[in-house]
Design a protein around this motif. Sequence first.
Motif, short mmCIF file in Angstrom:
data_model
loop_
_atom_site.label_atom_id
_atom_site.label_comp_id
_atom_site.label_asym_id
_atom_site.label_seq_id
_atom_site.Cartn_x
_atom_site.Cartn_y
_atom_site.Cartn_z
N GLU A 36 0.86 -1.18 0.00
CA GLU A 36 0.00 0.00 0.00
C GLU A 36 0.90 1.23 0.00
O GLU A 36 2.07 1.16 0.38
CB GLU A 36 -0.91 0.01 1.22
N GLY A 56 -6.22 7.62 -5.62
CA GLY A 56 -6.46 6.30 -5.05
C GLY A 56 -7.55 5.56 -5.80
O GLY A 56 -7.42 4.36 -6.09
N GLU A 60 -7.05 2.07 -7.89
CA GLU A 60 -7.91 0.93 -7.60
C GLU A 60 -8.60 0.43 -8.87
O GLU A 60 -8.69 -0.78 -9.10
CB GLU A 60 -8.94 1.32 -6.56
N THR A 66 -3.35 0.04 -3.07
CA THR A 66 -4.21 0.93 -2.30
C THR A 66 -3.41 2.18 -1.94
O THR A 66 -2.23 2.09 -1.59
CB THR A 66 -4.67 0.22 -1.00
N ARG A 68 -3.60 5.46 0.59
CA ARG A 68 -4.29 6.01 1.76
C ARG A 68 -3.69 7.35 2.14
O ARG A 68 -2.51 7.60 1.88
CB ARG A 68 -4.18 5.03 2.93
#
Length: 115
Positions: A36, A56, A60, A66, A68
């Motif tokens: 991530e 993001g 995806e 991912t 964050r």
Amino acid sequence: MSVTVSVIVPTYRRPDLLERCVAALAAQSLAASRFEIVIADDGLSAATRAWCGRRGAALEARGGPTLRYCAPARHGGPSAARNAGARIAAGATLAFTDDDTIPDPQWLERGHAAF
């Protein structure tokens, strides 16, 4: 597979550099499902937060890692941002890079193999 590596990227209001760094991270040879990207925003910027949401979602949609967003409670420099990112990291291994870097495509795969 679950996330094994969290890449923590502190940033401070440098969207062009951040985009370049995240693009290089998205192109890593390590499977996207294994890592991530945590953007740790020391600038506490609404624009950076919004960019992370858009970027993001785009990652995806393409099967990428991912992405964050997090921010320290207050501006405290890159170390405070790194610590904020580490606190929310899902991976057992933490990899740190800065927003002005362009990580080599095999950086994560080779680094993770070394562990």
